[in-house]
Structures are given as structure tokens and as C-alpha cells.
Enzyme design. Structure first.
Site, PDB file in Angstrom:
ATOM      1  N   GLY A 269      40.199  41.764  32.760  1.00  0.00           N
ATOM      2  CA  GLY A 269      38.942  41.676  33.344  1.00  0.00           C
ATOM      3  C   GLY A 269      37.765  42.338  32.698  1.00  0.00           C
ATOM      4  CD  GLU A 356      39.894  48.941  33.230  1.00  0.00           C
ATOM      5  OE1 GLU A 356      39.878  49.352  34.298  1.00  0.00           O
ATOM      6  OE2 GLU A 356      40.011  47.698  32.971  1.00  0.00           O
TER       7      GLU A 356
END
Length: 526
Positions: A269, A356
Site C-alpha cells: 500500500g 512501516e
């Protein structure tokens, strides 16, 4: 042959640790500083330049970093990635976000298809759809044109596309390519969706639902919120919604959507702004041609990232200097400071991209590492940050490396001369002054007014924020994060750290709780 080794086992890293530290105040003062600014820079794509003169490095440190790049096989690992090797070891997947904007090496086949052909096919379908919407060939139920596009997604389905939209919104208006206003709904907090829905004309809005799996809780909750709003307005939701999802998700062939555009498991993502995730909303907002320019800028920067010469590879050099700051100098965080209001949400995107990806404490084989990995990333656009957290950056007890981004020209070309200079000149003067102030400091007998200096920074300088330069800037940071993950021997392409909270939240909603989880649930009236 590629080998994957922990950073602290590499001979070049041990050598790097022994190199004499640079006195940045001395290095950046007087003629020495002027020469560094001239010499310590690397050209990037789309007219950008990466300048690292104010970093705490010299020729000896740089030579040691080049050895580290060779021993860690950074160029070879990138080559393996774009040629289709399984680099995402956690999920046993290829990593193909680069292929959404170009083919860097061999043809890659997965799921029985040529992946470059798959991505270009989706981009062509999005372009055709967007053109038909703009031309009034695809309309709402009343035959009226859509004027607003709303993206529904969370995480990488929101942060990147939102940052890119805001970066190009004023440029598009100035250059007559602005087609539709874009809004974004991401937070499961009902106030987020309500605020957006109250700010638009739902009858003339098209909604882009982004969920790879078709099961993302927050996204599906917000979809229901939007469908209720459309129903309450007497509208058929299926005439107002499109899906960006995987071919195998329940959304792929549903009659609930005007169209579906596909992504796949090979693009995380946070790396998806150049895929259909960013392509649909940006093509609808600005036109497919603008999105294509954005892709071209990213592709051009990717090509530079292939270079095995670290001094001609800005992303690799930026990454290595960051590793030096993290693992030798011991700096735990990095501030991203764009001196452009257009990049107001770019630091938020980089927070996800970096933290992340490299916020890991085990290596690619699941073994604990004994060294620091990804830094904490934060930032705000200048000059707002100067009147906020720069106090800590200048005089706080921790040294925080800084990553400035600055542009010679504004997007709107609307300015005013006050006290013999324009607003844009004042903006650029501030970033130039901050770099030197952080590096050199200022001595004062009054300790409150004393600046020790020695605070390292780099700057990426461009002509203007436009589609091409934005694509290049995005790709630079994506590749920087990738190279740092290679050095640290972590898997930068999974994100198991976001899963546990989701699992526990489902238990709370199912009232399957005990202990502290139950008490907190009761306190929040769940």
C-alpha cells in the site's frame, strides 16, 4: 551470487565505525563550507539535485560508505528485485511497484501474465474511464457530469494519493489541467466521513473504493457510510462508485460498481501511488496525461537508482548517509522539512513509507538484530515548522538529522514584493539560512542564545513542484527506504506490526474480551 547478511557482520561496516568523525561546524564554515556546497551534490531526475554538503561526512566517510554499498550488494539486490526475485520474504512475494512506471530489467511474469503489460493495461483502462467522465460520457443517474471524486481507503490507499493530489492541485489549476476536486475519507472515525460528505454535492460525486482484499474493515465501514448518504439522497450507489481492488476480491466483478481497476499482491500500500491506487483518483482529478507525467518522473529516478556508482545514485547515497547517522552516529530520528506548501502532506506519507517498511527488529530470516534499524520520521512544511519544533532541533539535547526539500519557483506564479524581495525569495532565504544555522551554529556568552551547531542536513532542490518532479521525488524516497532495508537486512515490504491491533479490535467488537482489554472496552462504552 547475492548473500543476505546482517549489517554488524560486514567488514566495511566495522571499518566505517573507525573512520574519524567530521566536525561539521569547521567543515561548513568559511571557504570550506562553500566548496562543500559546490562539490557534495548529485543530479536527480526532472531537474532535481540532492545536496549533502551539510551532512556529517567527508571524503573518508564517503569512501567507507561506498565500500559498504559494494559489500552489502545494494545494486545487485535492487537488480534482483526489479527482475522478479522473491524479495518480500515475509509474505513470499515479488516486489513490483517500480514496474507500474517502467521496466528496469527483464520481463517479469507472475500469475500467468506479464506484469508490466498488466499494469499498463490497468492504466489504459483508468485513462479511458477518466476521459469519458470528463467528456460527460459517463454520468450520474440523471445524466449529469461528475464534478468531485472521493477516495475511500486507509493507510497507503490514502496517505500517498492524498499527498500527491495536494502537491499538484494548484499546479493543475494554474496549467488548466484541473478536472475534478478530490476528497479523501480514511479514518473509521465517523466524523471524517461526515465532514467530507457535508462538504460535497453527493449527486455529482464519484467515489473510489480502494481495498486490495475487499475486506478492509475501516474502508468497508466508510463505504457503508457513503452508501447510506447516497441512498438518503435518493441516489443509486452503483451509479456513483468504482473499485480499485485485486482481481480475486469480492469487489472485482460486483454490480455495485461502475467499474473496477486492479492491483495485486506485489505492490504494498505505501508503494502504491503509481499504481491504480493513485492512478484512478489522480487521473480523474487532473487528467490521465498528468498522471502519465508523474509516472515518467518516477521512472526516470528509478533508472538513476540502478547505477552501481554510489556517487551517481542519489537514493543509494542518501540511504547510506542515513545508515551512518543511525548506526554510527547514533541519531534516532529524522525530520523531513519541505519548503513548499504543496508538499504539506508529504511528510505524513514518508512516515508510513519509512517506518512501516523498516520499523523491524528481526532480519529477513526472522532472527533478532543487534543494531538499530528505521528511524522515527516526522516533519512539517517550512516555514511553519520554524515556529513550532525547530527550537528542539536547534538547541535540544538530541541531534536530529534534517532532510530539506526546496524549490526555486512557486506553482501559482502569484507573488508580491515586500521589503525588496518576493514571498518565494523569502521562503528560499529561510531554508538556506536554516541549513547554515543548523550546521554552523553561533557562539554567545548568554547560554540561552548559544547555538552549538553540528546539526546535519541535506536538501533536495528543484525548479518547481510539478508532475514530473513530484514523481522523481517520490521514487527517490521509495528507493532510499529500499536500500536502507537492504543494508539492515530487514524485509521492507511486509507490515506485520499493523496486524495485532486489528485482531484485538475485532475481539473487542465481538465482546470476546478479558482483563485489561475488557476494562478499556468498558471505559470506552463499546
Amino acid at each position: 551470487m547475492i548473500t543476505w547478511n546482517n549489517l554488524d557482520t560486514l567488514a566495511s561496516f566495522k571499518e566505517l565505525e573507525k573512520v574519524e568523525r567530521v566536525n561539521l561546524v569547521e567543515a561548513m564554515t568559511g571557504e570550506s563550507g562553500a566548496e562543500r556546497v559546490k562539490n557534495y551534490s548529485v543530479p536527480m531526475a526532472e531537474g532535481l539535485t540532492y545536496n549533502y554538503a551539510a551532512k556529517q561526512v567527508d571524503d573518508k566517510v564517503l569512501a567507507a560508505l561506498a565500500k559498504l554499498a559494494d559489500e552489502a550488494q545494494l545494486a545487485e539486490k535492487f537488480e534482483a528485485l526489479y527482475n522478479g526475485e522473491v524479495i518480500n520474504t515475509g509474505e513470499k512475494r515479488l516486489v513490483l511497484h517500480h514496474m507500474t512506471r517502467g521496466q528496469l530489467g527483464e520481463a517479469v511474469e507472475a500469475d500467468g501474465v506479464d506484469k508490466r503489460a498488466f499494469y499498463t493495461e490497468q492504466q489504459a483502462k483508468i485513462a479511458d474511464f477518466a476521459n469519458k467522465v470528463h467528456a460527460g460520457e459517463i454520468t450520474n443517474g440523471a445524466g449529469e457530469k461528475f464534478t468531485t471524486v472521493v477516495q475511500i481507503g486507509i493507510g497507503g490507499s490514502d496517505l500517498g494519493p492524498r499527498a500527491m493530489y495536494l502537491a499538484l492541485e494548484n499546479w493543475a489549476k494554474k496549467n488548466d489541467t484541473f478536472k475534478m476536486e478530490a476528497k479523501f475519507i480514511s479514518n473509521v472515525d465517523p466524523d471524517d466521513a461526515a465532514a467530507v460528505l457535508n462538504s460535497i454535492d453527493v449527486a455529482h460525486s464519484i467515489f473510489v473504493l480502494v481495498s486490495k482484499s475487499g475486506t478492509t474493515l475501516e474502508t468497508l465501514t466508510n463505504e457503508s457510510f457513503v452508501k447510506d448518504a447516497l441512498k438518503n439522497a435518493g441516489l443509486d450507489a452503483s451509479k456513483h462508485m468504482i473499485a480499485v481492488t485485486s482481481e480475486t476480491s469480492p469487489l472485482a466483478k460486483s454490480d455495485d460498481y461502475l467499474a473496477a481497476f486492479f492491483m495485486d499482491d506485489y505492490i504494498g500500500g505505501r508503494y502504491s501511488s503509481t499504481s491504480a491506487v493513485g492512478g484512478a483518483v489522480l487521473s480523474l482529478a487532473f487528467g490521465p496525461e498528468v498522471f502519465a507525467q508523474f509516472l515518467d518522473g518516477a521512472a526516470a529516478e528509478d533508472v538513476l537508482s540502478k547505477n552501481k556508482d554510489v556517487f551517481k545514485n542519489p537514493a543509494m547515497l542518501d540511504a547510506l548517509i542515513g545508515v551512518y547517522e543511525r548506526n554510527v552516529l547514533g541519531y534516532p530520528s529524522t525530520a523531513v522539512l519541505p519548503y513548499s506548501q504543496a508538499l504539506s502532506r508529504f511528510p505524513a506519507h514518508l512516515q508510513q513509507l519509512d517506518m512501516e517498511s523498516n520499523g523491524k527488529s528481526v532480519n529477513r530470516f526472522g532472527e533478532p538484530v543487534d543494531y538499530s534499524t528505521g528511524p522515527v520520521i516526522f516533519g512539517e512544511p517550512g516555514t511553519n515548522g520554524q515556529h513550532s519544533f525547530y527550537q528542539l532541533l536547534h538547541q535540544g539535547t538530541d541531534i536530529v538529522p534534517l532532510q530539506f526539500v526546496g524549490y526555486k519557483n512557486s506553482q501559482m506564479a502569484t507573488d508580491v514584493v515586500i521589503q525588496d524581495s518576493t514571498s518565494q525569495q523569502k521562503l528560499c532565504a529561510n531554508v538556506a539560512a536554516q541549513i547554515v544555522a543548523f550546521a554552523c551554529g553561533k557562539s554567545d556568552e548568554n547560554r540561552n542564545k548559544n547555538f552549538e551547531g553540528g546539526r546535519p542536513s541535506s536538501i533536495i532542490i528543484g525548479e518547481q513542484v510539478n508532475p514530473g518532479s513530484l514523481g522523481a521525488l517520490l521514487a527517490h524516497f521509495e528507493n532510499k527506504v529500499m536500500f536502507q532495508g537492504f543494508v539492515w537486512n530487514v524485509n521492507s515490504f511486509d507490515q506485520e506490526g499493523v496486524q495485532l491491533g486489528k485482531v484485538l479490535a475485532k475481539r473487542v467488537l465481538a465482546h470476546e474480551t478479558e482483563g485489561a482489554l475488557k476494562v478499556f472496552s468498558d471505559l470506552l462504552n463499546i
